[in-house]
Design an enzyme around this catalytic site. Structure first.
Site, mmCIF file in Angstrom:
data_model
loop_
_atom_site.group_PDB
_atom_site.id
_atom_site.type_symbol
_atom_site.label_atom_id
_atom_site.label_comp_id
_atom_site.label_asym_id
_atom_site.label_seq_id
_atom_site.Cartn_x
_atom_site.Cartn_y
_atom_site.Cartn_z
ATOM 1 N N LYS A 1 -49.322 -33.173 -30.162
ATOM 2 C CA LYS A 1 -49.414 -32.922 -28.949
ATOM 3 C C LYS A 1 -49.092 -31.685 -28.549
ATOM 4 O O LYS A 1 -49.675 -31.036 -27.542
ATOM 5 C CB LYS A 1 -48.175 -33.829 -28.354
ATOM 6 C CG LYS A 1 -48.602 -35.379 -28.088
ATOM 7 C CD LYS A 1 -47.708 -36.300 -27.959
ATOM 8 C CE LYS A 1 -47.737 -37.701 -28.044
ATOM 9 N NZ LYS A 1 -46.800 -38.480 -28.070
ATOM 10 N N GLN B 1 -40.585 -39.607 -26.555
ATOM 11 C CA GLN B 1 -41.542 -40.346 -27.880
ATOM 12 C C GLN B 1 -40.709 -41.524 -28.224
ATOM 13 O O GLN B 1 -39.491 -41.361 -28.416
ATOM 14 C CB GLN B 1 -41.329 -39.320 -28.919
ATOM 15 C CG GLN B 1 -42.146 -39.513 -30.171
ATOM 16 C CD GLN B 1 -43.654 -39.569 -29.842
ATOM 17 O OE1 GLN B 1 -44.236 -38.979 -29.228
ATOM 18 N NE2 GLN B 1 -44.528 -40.800 -30.706
ATOM 19 N N ASP C 1 -46.328 -40.586 -19.111
ATOM 20 C CA ASP C 1 -46.608 -41.368 -20.260
ATOM 21 C C ASP C 1 -46.705 -43.001 -19.463
ATOM 22 O O ASP C 1 -47.315 -43.705 -20.298
ATOM 23 C CB ASP C 1 -45.502 -41.847 -21.279
ATOM 24 C CG ASP C 1 -46.079 -41.571 -22.428
ATOM 25 O OD1 ASP C 1 -47.210 -41.520 -22.935
ATOM 26 O OD2 ASP C 1 -45.063 -41.139 -23.535
HETATM 27 N N1 GUN Z 1 -44.885 -43.469 -29.961
HETATM 28 C C1 GUN Z 1 -46.411 -44.153 -30.221
HETATM 29 N N2 GUN Z 1 -47.203 -43.824 -29.408
HETATM 30 C C2 GUN Z 1 -46.599 -43.210 -28.142
HETATM 31 C C3 GUN Z 1 -47.097 -42.685 -27.087
HETATM 32 O O1 GUN Z 1 -48.200 -42.833 -26.531
HETATM 33 N N3 GUN Z 1 -46.121 -42.152 -26.075
HETATM 34 C C4 GUN Z 1 -44.753 -42.289 -26.547
HETATM 35 N N4 GUN Z 1 -43.915 -41.584 -25.526
HETATM 36 N N5 GUN Z 1 -44.246 -42.694 -27.568
HETATM 37 C C5 GUN Z 1 -45.426 -43.011 -28.582
#
Ligand code: GUN
Length: 296
Positions: free
Chosen positions: A54, A98, A121
């Site tokens: 990311k 995350q 998110d």
């Molecule tokens: N863990 C696995 N996929 C994601 C995601 O798309 N966003 C977040 N915040 N955590 C994750």
């Protein structure tokens, strides 16, 4: 029938170029770049890898990213402080916590503290609640299911009135996916690890979204001829023939499925690149909204 293999990289790269141009316009207008704040607590290698990817993608697109990397022993108060700092930072427009968080940290409480304006998110309980309600629109929708919807639209799949089956019910993918498909007027069934007659249900599906995390679990003969399959699964399996000793496979057995369905995503290179792209897309939306609100 030999299926069209949907290449998420091609679609994601095109969208990332548009996002980079948008970020450039933003910078010209406001004198600084859009910003994404990331909170990572713990040493889960998959999470570390996601966060690295990311950050790299943001950098390439001209989105500034600020990370709070914390140990697996982080306390509730420490994670809350990281979120609070990002909430208050005027140069941060989007916040990503995350998941999963370490078990001593209360996920629901942390997600609730993310500013609604910065919830890129889409995991704040208010945004998830609005996603589930008729006539309401959340400000942001979760990245992975949003990426799946973009892929369905890109290949011209008819969603309205279609029988859509979501395999898996996680908070990150399965549940919001089902809610998004309901909003798009599909007839939605969610199947999961306790479902008794999964192959019979899948046989009725015009659209399958596979997000159960079991390598090559769904077989071609379970699927309806001509259906469209989006495979969210990214499972690492041993592969003595590869140099690394492993390879990535989806939740759907591609070899048997591609002779049955009309289109199916690649793994890797299908949904994965779309997830990061949708996060950046949401960050741009947040950035413009926040700056425009300051002008009023
Ligand atoms: N863990 C696995 N996929 C994601 C995601 O798309 N966003 C977040 N915040 N955590 C994750």
């Amino acid at each position: 029938m030999t299926a069209t293999i949907i290449d998420g990289n091609v679609i994601a790269n095109r969208m990332r170029e548009e996002i980079a141009q948008d970020a450039q316009r933003f910078k010209e207008q406001y004198g600084y770049s859009p910003g994404l704040g990331v909170v990572l607590a713990g040493d889960n290698p998959a999470s570390q890898q996601y966060v690295r990817m990311k950050q790299n993608a943001c950098k390439k697109a001209g989105i500034e990213s600020v990370s709070h990397i914390m140990t697996k022993d982080s306390t509730q108060a420490e994670v809350e402080a990281a979120v609070a700092q990002l909430n208050q930072d005027p140069k941060i427009h989007g916040i990503l916590v995350q998941l999963p968080l370490p078990q001593q940290v209360d996920e629901e409480s942390i997600l609730r503290q993310v500013s609604l304006d910065k919830d890129v998110d889409g995991f704040h309980p208010i945004n998830i609640g609005m996603l589930g309600m008729k006539g309401r629109d959340p400000l942001f929708t979760p990245a992975t299911p949003t990426g799946c919807m973009v892929l369905l639209n890109e290949i011209g799949a008819t969603i309205e009135g279609a029988n859509a089956v979501v395999v898996g019910r996680s908070n990150i993918v399965g549940l919001p996916m089902a809610l998004m498909l309901i909003k798009a007027n599909a007839t939605v069934t969610v199947v999961h690890s306790r479902t008794k007659n999964m192959p019979d249900i899948l046989k009725q599906a015009d659209i399958v979204i596979a997000a159960i995390g079991k390598p090559n679990f769904i077989k071609g003969h379970w699927l309806k001829p001509g259906s469209v399959v989006i495979d969210v699964g990214t499972n690492r399996v041993d592969d003595p023939e590869s140099e690394k000793g492993y390879k990535w496979v989806g939740d759907v057995d591609l070899e048997s499925a591609q002779n049955v369905v009309s289109a199916i995503t690649k793994v890797p290179g299908g949904v994965g690149p779309m997830t990061i792209t949708m996060l950046m897309h949401n960050t741009m939306k947040a950035a413009w909204r926040i700056e425009q609100a300051k002008q009023r």
